[in-house]
Design a protein around this motif. Structure first.
Motif, PDB file in Angstrom:
ATOM      1  N   PHE A 254      42.457 -13.922  -9.593  1.00 27.69           N
ATOM      2  CA  PHE A 254      43.083 -13.866 -10.700  1.00 27.69           C
ATOM      3  C   PHE A 254      43.576 -12.827 -11.461  1.00 27.69           C
ATOM      4  N   ASN A 256      44.715 -10.674 -14.756  1.00 28.14           N
ATOM      5  CA  ASN A 256      45.022 -10.657 -16.264  1.00 28.14           C
ATOM      6  C   ASN A 256      46.322 -10.372 -16.727  1.00 28.14           C
ATOM      7  N   ASN A 257      46.957 -11.414 -17.055  1.00 23.35           N
ATOM      8  CA  ASN A 257      48.585 -11.188 -17.358  1.00 23.35           C
ATOM      9  C   ASN A 257      48.720 -10.293 -18.583  1.00 23.35           C
ATOM     10  N   THR A 413      43.374 -16.368 -17.649  1.00 27.86           N
ATOM     11  CA  THR A 413      44.512 -15.426 -17.276  1.00 27.86           C
ATOM     12  C   THR A 413      45.369 -14.770 -18.332  1.00 27.86           C
ATOM     13  N   TYR A 415      47.990 -16.320 -19.018  1.00 25.72           N
ATOM     14  CA  TYR A 415      49.408 -16.657 -18.593  1.00 25.72           C
ATOM     15  C   TYR A 415      50.457 -17.394 -19.617  1.00 25.72           C
ATOM     16  N   PRO A 452      50.088 -16.443 -11.468  1.00 32.71           N
ATOM     17  CA  PRO A 452      49.392 -16.069 -12.344  1.00 32.71           C
ATOM     18  C   PRO A 452      47.729 -15.649 -11.284  1.00 32.71           C
ATOM     19  N   ALA A 453      48.076 -15.963 -10.092  1.00 34.63           N
ATOM     20  CA  ALA A 453      46.918 -15.554  -9.115  1.00 34.63           C
ATOM     21  C   ALA A 453      47.466 -15.593  -7.879  1.00 34.63           C
TER      22      ALA A 453
END
Length: 466
Positions: A254, A256-257, A413, A415, A452-453
């Motif tokens: 994942f 971290n956006n 995340t 996102y 996102p992952a």
């Protein structure tokens, strides 16, 4: 002798019915009742089972809940809701109201009949109304996955009075497996006993899989249930071991956006670099492949150095690609393999960058020298990470609102994608099956385009017994 005979004859004539009745009762007792009593008094076989995680009486683990009781609905093979304690249900008021008609002659474990007013789910902002045969849920807005929500087993509680000990809460469900006793350590469960018709099950709780495995080795438990690895028990003889793929749990890296390094191009490139040779275990998205909404043939980001270079050089990183990869002890080996793959790619990327005429500032090429630091934590901080390699559970319904919608605090995340937000909002309100299917397949398509992952594989599920 003749006098004795007269006495006996006189007694039999006077009390013969008592005499014969006593013989009949004795025969009945020794032939039927005594074996039945002995069977009831016989010690049942006790099986000790490990559960990993922290749980309370108000938050029982899934295996215990499913053993103790049942819900209004159950989940079918395609992950759609089907009637269980409810005979049927009707959706009203454009999806804001669900009316469940209960089956007749259903009883709690204490012998009391199940009544509509007994049905309790701890839903927020949901009004529950009972009629003689129905339970009606009124929601603040349309929510199409609601029938899946009431597949959770129902319970009622009562307090058992103890003379010399503190009173204890008793959990009552529906079915033949009943709560017998429990032990607490603080507010958390340390042991939970269930009594069945022919056996007794004692669940013991451990914080980590390693603790549970060590308990198994010491003989404290007989069964390891639903663990992700067989550890060194794979080499033990005379053990029963079952392995299956848990399609409701997947492993992913994942992002971290909120990290400025993790642009869309960098996220895609990091995914293209990795070899994902998992065969049937390969996961390409967050939705269970058994779901009616699963998208076949989605973008799988197979290993492709050329595509990775293309993504990176299309928007050259302005800072070095130095990352911290956080994971638990369960996935150390995979984390080390990823580190090697990403760092091995660096020499290829540097060479391609140097000869690429489109890159005017060759100093930027050094930013493609990927460096990875691995951090091990069995309880990762979801609020503080760059890359996070952990397992994640898929929801039964394809609704992914809580995981990926930008407004949700559970979106760890961070996102943000307006198109994804819109699809998630529509998907949970639509009552049309085909429309929902189209929405969630579009959701998967666009989510994979802006990942996102890095979705890797479905987790292994081991159950090990002596």
């Amino acid at each position: 002798m003749r006098k004795l005979y007269w006495y006996i004859s006189s007694y039999v004539r006077k009390h013969g019915w008592i005499f014969l009745g006593s013989i009949a009762i004795a025969l009945l007792f020794f032939s039927f009742l005594l074996p039945l009593v002995n069977k009831k008094l016989a010690l049942k076989k006790s099986t000790y089972i490990a559960i990993v995680g922290e749980y309370t009486l108000n938050d029982l683990p899934k295996p215990i809940k499913n053993q103790l009781s049942a819900g209004l609905t159950k989940i079918g093979t395609d992950l759609q809701a089907e009637p269980l304690l409810a005979d049927r249900w009707v959706v009203e008021d454009d999806g804001k109201q669900y009316r469940f008609v209960l089956k007749k002659e259903v009883k709690w474990q204490d012998g009391q009949a199940l009544k509509p007013e007994d049905i309790y789910y701890n839903f927020s902002d949901v009004q529950t109304i009972s009629t003689p045969n129905e339970v009606i849920f009124t929601l603040p807005e349309a929510f199409s996955p609601f029938p899946v929500s009431v597949s959770e087993p129902i319970f009622k509680t009562e307090w058992q009075k103890k003379i010399f000990f503190p009173d204890k809460m008793k959990i009552i469900g529906i079915g033949q497996y009943k709560m017998l006793d429990y032990k607490l350590k603080g507010n958390n469960l340390s042991e939970f006993k269930i009594d069945g018709p022919d056996a007794r099950y004692i669940y013991r709780f451990y914080l980590t899989e390693n603790e549970a495995v060590n308990a198994f080795k010491k003989g404290e438990i007989d069964v390891l249930l639903n663990i992700s690895n067989c550890y060194d028990l794979c080499d033990w003889s005379k053990l029963e071991m079952a392995k299956e793929l848990a399609y409701d749990r997947y492993l992913a890296v994942f992002f971290n956006n909120t990290d400025p390094l993790l642009t869309k191009n960098v996220r895609q490139a990091l995914s293209y670099i990795l070899l994902k040779d998992y065969g049937n275990a390969r996961a390409i998205g967050p939705i269970n492949p058994n779901s009616w909404a699963y998208l076949q043939g989605g973008k799988d980001y197979g290993k492709d150095y050329d595509r990775a270079i293309e993504r990176l050089m299309d928007d050259m990183p302005r800072n070095p690609l130095n990352f911290e990869l956080t994971t638990s002890s369960n996935f150390i080996d995979e984390a080390e393999m990823m580190k090697k793959e990403w760092q091995d790619f660096s020499s290829f990327a540097l060479e391609k960058c140097q000869v690429n005429k489109a890159i005017q500032d060759k100093n930027l090429c050094q930013n493609l020298d990927i460096k990875i630091n691995i951090k091990i934590s069995n309880f990762p901080d979801l609020a503080n990470y760059q890359l996070l390699l952990i397992g994640q559970e898929s929801s039964i319904d394809p609704d992914q609102y809580f995981m990926w919608h930008s407004s949700q605090p559970t979106n760890f995340t961070h996102y943000k994608n307006t198109r994804i937000d819109s699809l998630l909002e529509k998907g949970r309100k639509s009552l049309d099956f085909e429309e929902r299917k189209t929405i969630y397949q579009e959701f998967q398509q666009f989510l994979l385009e802006d990942p996102p992952a890095i979705f890797l594989r479905y987790l292994d599920n081991y159950s090990i017994a002596r």
